[in-house]
Design an enzyme around this catalytic site. Structure first.
Site, PDB file in Angstrom:
ATOM      1  N   ASP A 149       0.878  -1.156   0.000  1.00 48.99           N
ATOM      2  CA  ASP A 149       0.000   0.000   0.000  1.00 48.99           C
ATOM      3  C   ASP A 149       0.926   1.219   0.000  1.00 48.99           C
ATOM      4  OD1 ASP A 149      -2.277   1.706   0.453  1.00 48.99           O
ATOM      5  OD2 ASP A 149      -1.570   1.850   2.532  1.00 48.99           O
ATOM      6  N   ASP A 151       0.154   5.131   0.722  1.00 48.17           N
ATOM      7  CA  ASP A 151       0.050   6.164   1.761  1.00 48.17           C
ATOM      8  C   ASP A 151      -0.028   5.502   3.142  1.00 48.17           C
ATOM      9  OD1 ASP A 151      -0.006   8.082  -0.278  1.00 48.17           O
ATOM     10  OD2 ASP A 151      -2.183   7.912  -0.486  1.00 48.17           O
ATOM     11  N   GLN A 189      -6.788   5.575  -4.835  1.00 43.80           N
ATOM     12  CA  GLN A 189      -6.657   7.025  -5.028  1.00 43.80           C
ATOM     13  C   GLN A 189      -8.046   7.618  -5.283  1.00 43.80           C
ATOM     14  OE1 GLN A 189      -3.992   8.981  -4.501  1.00 43.80           O
ATOM     15  NE2 GLN A 189      -2.947   7.155  -3.723  1.00 43.80           N
ATOM     16  N   LYS A 234      -9.456  -1.405  -2.906  1.00 45.72           N
ATOM     17  CA  LYS A 234      -9.317  -2.300  -1.762  1.00 45.72           C
ATOM     18  C   LYS A 234     -10.439  -2.018  -0.779  1.00 45.72           C
ATOM     19  CE  LYS A 234      -5.150  -0.641  -1.418  1.00 45.72           C
ATOM     20  NZ  LYS A 234      -3.834  -0.216  -0.937  1.00 45.72           N
ATOM     21  N   ASP A 263      -1.494  -0.527   5.825  1.00 39.25           N
ATOM     22  CA  ASP A 263      -1.712   0.083   7.143  1.00 39.25           C
ATOM     23  C   ASP A 263      -3.194   0.104   7.518  1.00 39.25           C
ATOM     24  OD1 ASP A 263      -2.455   2.047   5.319  1.00 39.25           O
ATOM     25  OD2 ASP A 263      -1.757   3.703   6.589  1.00 39.25           O
TER      26      ASP A 263
HETATM   27 MG   LIG Z   1      -2.644   3.375   3.482  1.00 40.11          MG
END
Ligand SMILES: [Mg+2]
Length: 410
Positions: free
Chosen positions: A241, A243, A285, A341, A366
């Site tokens: 992933d 960010d 995004q 996702k 995360d």
């Molecule tokens: Mg993330």
């Protein structure tokens, strides 16, 4: 960053007998594809997208092959030498097209190394070292010729190696353009005329890599290559992933000045490159659907991240992004897609487009939705909630026994 690679494809391949009567050695079929296609794939995926082929024997066939290999983002050219001038003469004829530094590869060997590690740092622009050679340790150098390395400098190149283990030339070089000026008059050979000269002056570095190596110029190895090379292309993959894992999550980052790399992130990618993993980024995004920025911003940012990675000897094989959102924005971005996702669409696309071995592949994210996407794609997912990403990845590799694995052709 380095983007240019030159491949020597003028070889006649006499040791392979009738096989090369009408076909240049680098175009011989290996596992159903021309051998050269594997080299070009390998360069391109690691960011070397300006490739120059130096052809001689049956250059017309190499030129036709170039047309078949063209793809977006790849500059692939073929120069056929008018008369045989050796590998050195061929290189001299294109000297005005060479970057200050470039990779040079033999067209009949495959050495599965991290090319960005090999070319990092670049050779000093005003230093004495004009070349770097990738070296392979083998159980018996007798059939190759051996290399004598003292600290990091090559001090001798022996044409016939003594029996027993030692280092051989892996057929991949980083060259300073100034080395081309040192070529003796044509016809001449880079391997037998230029490199020994530079070695005597202490002007060649050597770096040792214990990775898959195969020379198709030898009949036994050409036979072995038919299954060994396609098998060696099948790799475990790491999915990240973006960010909150690779860069700090500030919410809808879409410009380079908004990116702060997370601790150990670039090191983790390099560790995986060194271990022979494919590395992918899979990132939601939704900011695109929300109209905060466009897909072109996402792609430009990912190209910038790629160059940042390459500067430290790492690369990402492909970035996948989902621009959709089920509740925000307008068509076509407002949609219930299969890629956002926790849906596994981006992972499944990567697994369809690349030779991914699912067993041992993994994702780091995360959020729970990242891990769910991994599970739906049939691979392991790990939650990373801060701390050093490289330490986490090193742990994953150690548990799977991959970190210490040494792949060999024989
Ligand atoms: Mg993330």
């Amino acid at each position: 960053m380095l983007h240019q690679a030159v491949i020597l494809v003028g070889g006649r391949g006499t040791r392979l007998g009738a096989l090369t009567d009408d076909t240049p050695k680098p175009l011989l079929p290996v596992g159903g594809r021309p051998f050269l296609a594997y080299l070009i794939d390998e360069l391109f995926r690691q960011g070397f997208n300006d490739i120059l082929l130096l052809a001689g024997y049956r250059g017309d066939r190499i030129e036709r092959f170039c047309q078949e290999m063209l793809r977006p983002g790849l500059r692939l050219r073929c120069m056929t030498e008018p008369e045989p001038a050796g590998t050195g003469g061929a290189l001299r004829t294109v000297s005005d097209q060479l970057e200050a530094q470039f990779l040079l590869l033999n067209g009949d060997t495959l050495f599965d190394i991290n090319l960005n590690d090999f070319s990092t740092p670049p050779l000093s622009a005003d230093g004495d070292v004009l070349a770097r050679m990738a070296l392979r340790r083998v159980p018996d150098t007798a059939r190759y010729g051996s290399i004598v390395l003292e600290s990091s400098r090559i001090v001798a190149m022996l044409e016939k190696g003594p029996a027993g283990k030692g280092l051989i030339n892996g057929g991949i070089y980083l060259l300073d353009r100034r080395a081309v000026d040192r070529l003796p008059p044509s016809p001449c050979s880079i391997e037998t005329d230029l490199f020994p000269l530079l070695a005597a002056e202490g002007a060649i570095e050597g770096r040792v890599y214990d990775r898959f190596f195969l020379d198709i110029g030898v009949p036994d190895d050409f036979a072995l290559a038919q299954s060994a090379i396609p098998a060696s292309r099948r790799r475990k993959a790491a999915f990240f992933d973006r960010d909150g894992v690779l860069n700090e999550d500030i919410g809808f980052a879409h410009r380079p000045d908004q990116i702060t790399w997370m601790p150990g992130a670039r090191k983790a990618v390099k560790r995986l490159n060194d271990a022979g993993f494919l590395v992918f980024v899979v990132t939601n995004q939704g900011g695109v659907a929300r109209g905060l920025y466009g897909e072109e911003h996402v792609r430009t940012l990912h190209r910038w991240m790629q160059e940042e990675l390459r500067a430290v000897g790492a690369h990402v094989d492909a970035f996948y992004h989902c621009p959709h959102h089920p509740d925000h924005g307008k068509a076509p971005y407002r949609t219930d897609c299969r890629c956002r996702k926790p849906e596994p669409g981006m992972l499944l696309q990567a697994m369809a487009e690349w030779p991914v071995e699912p067993l041992g592949s993994f994702l780091v994210g995360d959020r729970e939705t990242d891990v769910q996407a991994a599970q739906r794609a049939g691979i392991e997912g790990t939650l990373h909630l801060g701390g050093d990403l490289d330490a986490l990845v090193a742990g994953i590799l150690a548990r799977s026994g991959t970190g210490t694995e040494v792949e060999t052709a024989r």
